[in-house]
Design a protein around this motif. Structure first.
Motif, PDB file in Angstrom:
ATOM      1  N   TRP A   4       0.780  -1.088  -0.009  1.00 56.42           N
ATOM      2  CA  TRP A   4       0.039  -0.014   0.040  1.00 56.42           C
ATOM      3  C   TRP A   4       0.886   1.216  -0.067  1.00 56.42           C
ATOM      4  O   TRP A   4       2.127   1.378   0.558  1.00 56.42           O
ATOM      5  CB  TRP A   4      -0.941   0.109   1.356  1.00 56.42           C
ATOM      6  CG  TRP A   4      -1.824  -1.147   1.340  1.00 56.42           C
ATOM      7  CD1 TRP A   4      -1.321  -2.057   2.265  1.00 56.42           C
ATOM      8  CD2 TRP A   4      -2.872  -1.613   0.658  1.00 56.42           C
ATOM      9  NE1 TRP A   4      -2.477  -3.302   2.234  1.00 56.42           N
ATOM     10  CE2 TRP A   4      -3.414  -2.736   1.448  1.00 56.42           C
ATOM     11  CE3 TRP A   4      -3.650  -1.052  -0.365  1.00 56.42           C
ATOM     12  CZ2 TRP A   4      -4.430  -3.563   0.765  1.00 56.42           C
ATOM     13  CZ3 TRP A   4      -4.765  -1.692  -0.671  1.00 56.42           C
ATOM     14  CH2 TRP A   4      -5.262  -2.937  -0.050  1.00 56.42           C
ATOM     15  N   LEU A  13       2.378   3.172   3.421  1.00 60.48           N
ATOM     16  CA  LEU A  13       1.446   3.214   4.465  1.00 60.48           C
ATOM     17  C   LEU A  13       2.052   2.331   5.657  1.00 60.48           C
ATOM     18  O   LEU A  13       2.098   1.129   4.994  1.00 60.48           O
ATOM     19  CB  LEU A  13       0.116   2.857   4.094  1.00 60.48           C
ATOM     20  CG  LEU A  13      -0.675   3.748   3.018  1.00 60.48           C
ATOM     21  CD1 LEU A  13      -1.980   3.335   2.735  1.00 60.48           C
ATOM     22  CD2 LEU A  13      -0.634   5.405   3.467  1.00 60.48           C
ATOM     23  N   THR A  14       2.216   2.847   6.915  1.00 64.82           N
ATOM     24  CA  THR A  14       2.768   1.997   7.642  1.00 64.82           C
ATOM     25  C   THR A  14       1.867   1.845   9.010  1.00 64.82           C
ATOM     26  O   THR A  14       1.133   2.300   9.110  1.00 64.82           O
ATOM     27  CB  THR A  14       4.144   2.664   8.100  1.00 64.82           C
ATOM     28  OG1 THR A  14       4.043   4.092   8.641  1.00 64.82           O
ATOM     29  CG2 THR A  14       5.115   2.618   7.040  1.00 64.82           C
ATOM     30  N   LEU A  18      -2.196   1.630   8.757  1.00 61.29           N
ATOM     31  CA  LEU A  18      -1.889   1.839   7.397  1.00 61.29           C
ATOM     32  C   LEU A  18      -2.133   3.311   7.276  1.00 61.29           C
ATOM     33  O   LEU A  18      -2.934   3.757   6.473  1.00 61.29           O
ATOM     34  CB  LEU A  18      -2.571   0.824   6.520  1.00 61.29           C
ATOM     35  CG  LEU A  18      -2.395  -0.779   6.652  1.00 61.29           C
ATOM     36  CD1 LEU A  18      -3.108  -1.356   5.588  1.00 61.29           C
ATOM     37  CD2 LEU A  18      -0.770  -0.516   6.298  1.00 61.29           C
TER      38      LEU A  18
END
Length: 282
Positions: A4, A13-14, A18
């Motif tokens: 993502w 996205l972490t 996310l």
């Protein structure tokens, strides 16, 4: 599971949520659907049109032979060893099982969560993503094939082709279909939110201008072209019931004609109400 990215910053996205570390964009999993553009509604594809297509997609004479022709074209592409496919504008998911039978990972993107709920029932193993087709929260270069069936005519071509090019791997493929022949333009196109009906030359030019190498084109619904043209002329500004929802006997007859066309002409019809194209990313 796909990778993502933020659709605005293009940063990964972490975290468990996310989330984009820069702008705060968040992709959330809700009832099995990845939601990335809550409340978004496409400018050229109204919810009423979505509902109509959902209601007729399994019974209308237009869909079955078209899907068979597109599947034939898909199977003619050199996709051996390819692993991931993305359908942009997957709608209720009717084509996702075709992709899932050929790819290990399949992602379906649509603006409407209601469509994606139907798509999940149609193909439970596909990954459903609610997003704007111009701003998809997926990382670049992870798909071998991108499919967009009767979607381009609703979108801005520059943004669509750029997003498709971003998402596909080098050497990956694009398979799309659009409504054909401006001669058929009518109120049905206006209500559907179409920008245009395509000529072959215009579609090839758009594909080429945006960094894709055209591999081929095919028309669909040649034998019914005259009937559709007459229907639109007689409708006098309204959507003809012959196209929208014909009597059952007429629908069966038209479906038989379309299947006969596929048997006799395959991808070699000289014209038609729809145009299919396939291309490769250099």
């Amino acid at each position: 599971m796909p990778s993502w990215t933020c659709p605005d910053c293009r940063l990964p996205l972490t975290g468990a949520e996310l989330r984009c570390a820069d702008c705060g964009f968040m992709l959330s999993l809700e009832n099995g659907i990845w939601v990335g553009a809550r409340g978004f509604r496409p400018e050229r594809f109204a919810e009423a049109r979505r509902d109509h297509l959902s209601q007729i997609s399994e019974t209308h004479f237009w869909f079955d032979a078209r899907a068979r022709l597109i599947t034939r074209i898909l199977d003619s592409l050199p996709l051996s060893g390819r692993t991931a496919a993305l359908e942009i504008g997957c709608g209720s998911g009717g084509f996702l099982p075709v992709l899932r039978a050929r790819f290990g990972e399949v992602v379906g993107v649509d603006a409407y969560e209601s469509s994606l709920r139907e798509a999940v029932r149609c193909e439970p193993e596909a990954v459903p993503v609610q997003a704007d087709a111009h701003r998809i929260p997926l990382a670049a270069g992870q798909f071998d094939l991108i499919v967009a069936l009767d979607v381009l005519e609703h979108l801005e071509p520059e943004k669509f082709f750029a997003e498709a090019a971003r998402l596909v791997r080098p050497g990956g493929f694009l398979l799309l279909s659009v409504p054909a022949f401006p001669l058929l333009w009518g109120d049905a196109d206006v209500r559907a939110g179409h920008r245009c009906r395509y000529r072959r030359r215009r579609l090839i030019e758009e594909i080429t201008q945006h960094g894709w190498a055209p591999l081929g084109t095919a028309y669909y619904q040649c034998l019914l072209f005259g009937a559709m043209l007459l229907s639109r002329r007689l409708a006098q500004g309204d959507i003809s019931s012959v196209e929208r929802q014909p009597p059952a006997w007429m629908g069966r007859l038209f479906a038989t004609i379309n299947r006969t066309e596929l048997l006799l002409l395959g991808r070699h019809a000289p014209f038609g109400t729809s145009l299919i194209a396939w291309a490769q990313r250099s």
